[in-house]
Design a protein around this motif. Sequence first.
Motif, short mmCIF file in Angstrom:
data_model
loop_
_atom_site.label_atom_id
_atom_site.label_comp_id
_atom_site.label_asym_id
_atom_site.label_seq_id
_atom_site.Cartn_x
_atom_site.Cartn_y
_atom_site.Cartn_z
N GLN A 44 -6.41 13.42 -5.77
CA GLN A 44 -5.84 13.29 -4.43
C GLN A 44 -6.61 12.25 -3.60
OE1 GLN A 44 -3.01 15.00 -2.98
NE2 GLN A 44 -2.72 15.08 -5.18
N THR A 45 -7.92 12.20 -3.78
CA THR A 45 -8.72 11.21 -3.07
C THR A 45 -8.35 9.79 -3.50
OG1 THR A 45 -10.51 12.80 -2.81
CG2 THR A 45 -11.08 10.47 -2.56
N VAL A 46 -8.18 9.60 -4.79
CA VAL A 46 -7.77 8.28 -5.29
C VAL A 46 -6.37 7.93 -4.76
CG1 VAL A 46 -7.13 6.98 -7.36
CG2 VAL A 46 -9.22 8.34 -7.34
N CYS A 47 -5.48 8.91 -4.74
CA CYS A 47 -4.11 8.68 -4.27
C CYS A 47 -4.08 8.25 -2.81
CB CYS A 47 -3.27 9.94 -4.43
SG CYS A 47 -2.82 10.29 -6.13
N CYS A 76 0.83 -1.21 0.00
CA CYS A 76 0.00 0.00 0.00
C CYS A 76 0.87 1.26 0.00
CB CYS A 76 -0.93 0.01 1.21
SG CYS A 76 -2.35 -1.07 1.09
N ALA A 77 1.95 1.24 0.75
CA ALA A 77 2.85 2.40 0.77
C ALA A 77 3.48 2.60 -0.61
CB ALA A 77 3.94 2.21 1.83
N THR A 78 3.84 1.51 -1.27
CA THR A 78 4.39 1.59 -2.62
C THR A 78 3.34 2.12 -3.60
OG1 THR A 78 5.90 -0.22 -2.16
CG2 THR A 78 5.47 0.26 -4.47
N ALA A 79 2.12 1.60 -3.49
CA ALA A 79 1.04 2.06 -4.37
C ALA A 79 0.77 3.54 -4.17
CB ALA A 79 -0.23 1.24 -4.10
N TYR A 80 0.81 3.99 -2.93
CA TYR A 80 0.61 5.40 -2.64
C TYR A 80 1.70 6.24 -3.32
CZ TYR A 80 0.41 9.79 -0.09
OH TYR A 80 0.38 11.12 0.23
N GLY A 81 2.93 5.77 -3.27
CA GLY A 81 4.01 6.49 -3.93
C GLY A 81 3.83 6.56 -5.43
N VAL A 82 3.42 5.46 -6.04
CA VAL A 82 3.20 5.44 -7.49
C VAL A 82 2.05 6.38 -7.86
CG1 VAL A 82 2.41 3.97 -9.40
CG2 VAL A 82 4.15 3.13 -7.81
N LEU A 83 0.96 6.30 -7.13
CA LEU A 83 -0.18 7.19 -7.41
C LEU A 83 0.19 8.66 -7.20
CD1 LEU A 83 -3.09 5.12 -5.86
CD2 LEU A 83 -2.68 5.56 -8.28
N GLY A 84 0.99 8.92 -6.17
CA GLY A 84 1.45 10.30 -5.94
C GLY A 84 2.30 10.81 -7.08
N ALA A 85 3.15 9.95 -7.62
CA ALA A 85 3.98 10.33 -8.76
C ALA A 85 3.11 10.59 -9.99
CB ALA A 85 5.02 9.25 -9.05
#
Length: 148
Positions: free
Chosen positions: A121-124, A25-34
């Motif tokens: 941002q909500t999706v991220c 989840c932390a990795t996915a958050y980073g990818v979505l943030g990028a």
Amino acid sequence: METDTHSTPRTTPGLRRAADRVTGCATAYGVLGAVALAAVAVVAAGGHPVNTFMWVRAVLLPLVAVVMHRLAVAAFRDGPDQRGSRRAFERLGTLSAVMPIAIVGVDLVPGVCPLWYAAVQTVCVLPVVGIAFLTRGAALRTAFPRGR
């Protein structure tokens, strides 16, 4: 089996699965943030208005994802003694509980950002919500019992 307040007990399949999900989840958050940062850059390059708030948020949130990932790795560190950091786990739990409220709450303030940006941002932040639930789940609560 003895554990102190600064370590996790021996890894069990449930604990390992939950730890892997948190790290994922932390990795996915980073990818979505990028991806969100790239979206802001594309919108700005297209000549559409992008305010300072959007730029700052778009840059900071992927950096926070790095911090969250490092906390997850520290909390669930594997080694010969399989000890992780309870302190990192607690910080990760607190951060994952506060961030979604802060991110979505600020984005809902009228005039702060366009609707498309608030939606991005909500999706991220959805993986962060996942971390919040996982860190409060039975497998991880058992692994990191409350100290005095």
